[in-house]
Write an enzyme that holds these catalytic residues in place. Structure first.
Site, mmCIF file in Angstrom:
data_model
loop_
_atom_site.group_PDB
_atom_site.id
_atom_site.type_symbol
_atom_site.label_atom_id
_atom_site.label_comp_id
_atom_site.label_asym_id
_atom_site.label_seq_id
_atom_site.Cartn_x
_atom_site.Cartn_y
_atom_site.Cartn_z
ATOM 1 N N SER A 115 0.795 -1.241 0.000
ATOM 2 C CA SER A 115 0.000 0.000 0.000
ATOM 3 C C SER A 115 0.821 1.281 0.000
ATOM 4 C CB SER A 115 -0.952 0.008 1.198
ATOM 5 O OG SER A 115 -2.030 -0.877 0.968
ATOM 6 N N LYS A 118 0.003 3.607 -2.690
ATOM 7 C CA LYS A 118 -1.053 4.611 -2.548
ATOM 8 C C LYS A 118 -0.485 6.032 -2.496
ATOM 9 C CE LYS A 118 -4.691 1.831 -0.299
ATOM 10 N NZ LYS A 118 -4.115 0.485 -0.177
ATOM 11 N N SER A 173 -5.934 2.914 4.874
ATOM 12 C CA SER A 173 -5.423 2.287 3.656
ATOM 13 C C SER A 173 -6.550 1.590 2.896
ATOM 14 C CB SER A 173 -4.315 1.270 3.993
ATOM 15 O OG SER A 173 -3.470 1.060 2.893
#
Length: 435
Positions: A115, A118, A173
């Site tokens: 993640s 991101k 997340s």
């Protein structure tokens, strides 16, 4: 479409014997470097698969030594010794303002990012939509979310503001929030294409995005060097700084009927999963921490990029996939590298640099560059609006980035956080040009 556990060549390693760090000589000139002459190595093919060990020759973007396997550091007299119990496959310690890389280990090894991808998604998409824009979620918005994904709890038929959605991205997340924002941006494919174009603009040439949320997918890779570049770019934007430093916030829940038959929509609290920012049972809040993003998947293991300020110095640290399997190990190793970096700053000779984006030279010629990540933002560099937006949602934003002194929470007043004062990048480029 992304599928689970398909990045078979880069699994999270099982617990192994601690790897001995290979520290290079303090004298750069004594090294017989065999790296390619060109620092701007061409972007590797997306089909390139990392091996179980770092390649002998990696990208040399940022300096030839950063393309070498093993630990790169100039440990001269007066420079503190690097922590010996850092087991990450790849890591980097860099000065967020000057761009100096103080030390690194396999900095350009292309690994699954989880993640932390991101950050690239946010840096690409965040400027496109004002915070107040709302989206009523339809079933197609939540289609194709990978099995086992982290979620913030978005419900079909409910309406969310862009501000709500970004809180879901950064704090929890939430892949569901990422997918809604991606659909607002024209779809997953378009968003991923823009992310890859933005990575190339940033000279993050190790990075290839396949999914906007970092969900395990074939050939989705980045590197400690690239994630640090991406974080540095994101931190130019005040909204990005606000979201990545928010500890807790109120998130809209599901609309339900009260006992009186009235429709009621309550909210619930969400907390940042960045343990250096929020703390945990076995790890305290790190002094001066102000973001950025963590990740963890089966294939990537644990990954993390953090930014912290102490005594007028701002550092970025990225850690990818520690071999040690202890709880919160990625944060513990990040803390050790931060501690080393703050002690070494001003004493250690850099081993490379974080390169500026391709357009930085053009931007530096434009006075009064916009510091806002919000579409139509004022660009005044103030954290007032960020603090106000966070306060309205019961959260702590960049204007109240947390530091710990003597166990007491200390609020860094609006504008006091160094990145908020001295960035954006055009100012940085001009100051470096005068030095």
């Amino acid at each position: 479409m992304a599928t689970a556990c398909t990045f078979s060549v880069v699994p999270a390693p099982k617990k192994t014997a601690r790897r001995t760090l290979l520290v290079t000589s303090a004298v750069v000139s004594s090294l017989a470097l065999t790296a390619p002459v060109s620092h701007a190595a061409p972007k590797p093919s997306p089909s390139t698969s990392p091996s179980a060990t770092p390649p002998a020759n990696m990208s040399t973007v940022g300096g030839e030594r950063l393309g070498q396997p093993g630990t790169q550091a100039n440990l001269a007299s007066g420079v503190p010794v690097l922590p010996k119990d850092v087991t990450a496959r790849s890591w980097i310690v860099a000065d967020a303002e000057s761009g100096d890389v103080l030390a690194a280990h396999n900095a350009h090894w292309r690994l699954a990012p989880a993640s932390t991808m991101k950050m690239l998604f946010a840096d690409t998409v965040l400027p496109k939509f004002p915070k107040s824009v709302e989206r009523k979620v339809v079933p197609s918005d939540l289609a194709d979310i990978g099995s086992g994904s982290s979620m913030v709890g978005i419900k079909e038929g409910e309406t969310y503001s862009v501000h709500d959605l970004w809180l879901g991205v950064f704090l929890r997340s939430g892949n569901d929030a990422v997918h809604v924002l991606s659909k607002m941006n024209g779809g997953i494919d378009k968003t991923v294409k823009e992310m890859n174009e933005h990575a190339e603009e940033l000279q993050a040439l190790d990075t290839h995005a396949v999914s906007p949320d970092g969900y395990d997918a074939p050939h989705q890779v980045s590197s400690a060097y690239d994630l640090t570049l991406i974080a540095r770019s994101g931190l130019q934007k005040k909204d990005f700084r606000e979201y990545c430093s928010t500890v807790t916030a109120k998130f809209p829940g599901e609309t339900k009927k009260s006992k009186k038959g009235k429709s009621v929509r309550e909210s619930f609290e969400i907390q940042n999963t960045n343990r250096l920012l929020a703390g945990d049972s076995d790890i305290p809040v790190y002094q001066g921490i102000a973001g950025v993003k963590n990740g963890n998947t089966t294939n990537a293991g644990a990954t993390f990029t953090g930014v912290a300020e102490r005594n007028g110095k701002v550092l970025l640290v990225t850690v990818m996939n520690p071999e040690k399997s202890e709880h919160n190990e990625v944060y513990k190793e990040t803390s050790k590298l931060f501690d080393w970096g703050f002690k070494a700053a001003g004493k250690v000779q850099p081993v490379g640099e974080l390169v500026p984006p391709k357009s930085a030279a053009q931007s530096s010629a434009q006075p009064g560059a916009n510091d806002s990540g919000e579409a139509g933002g004022s660009g005044d560099g103030s954290s007032k609006s960020a603090v106000g937006a966070s306060a309205a949602n019961g959260s702590g934003g960049i204007g109240i980035a947390l530091g710990i002194t003597g166990g007491v929470l200390v609020l860094l007043a609006g504008g006091a956080f160094l990145i908020n004062r001295r960035w954006p990048l055009p100012d940085l480029v001009r100051r470096r040009g005068r030095s």
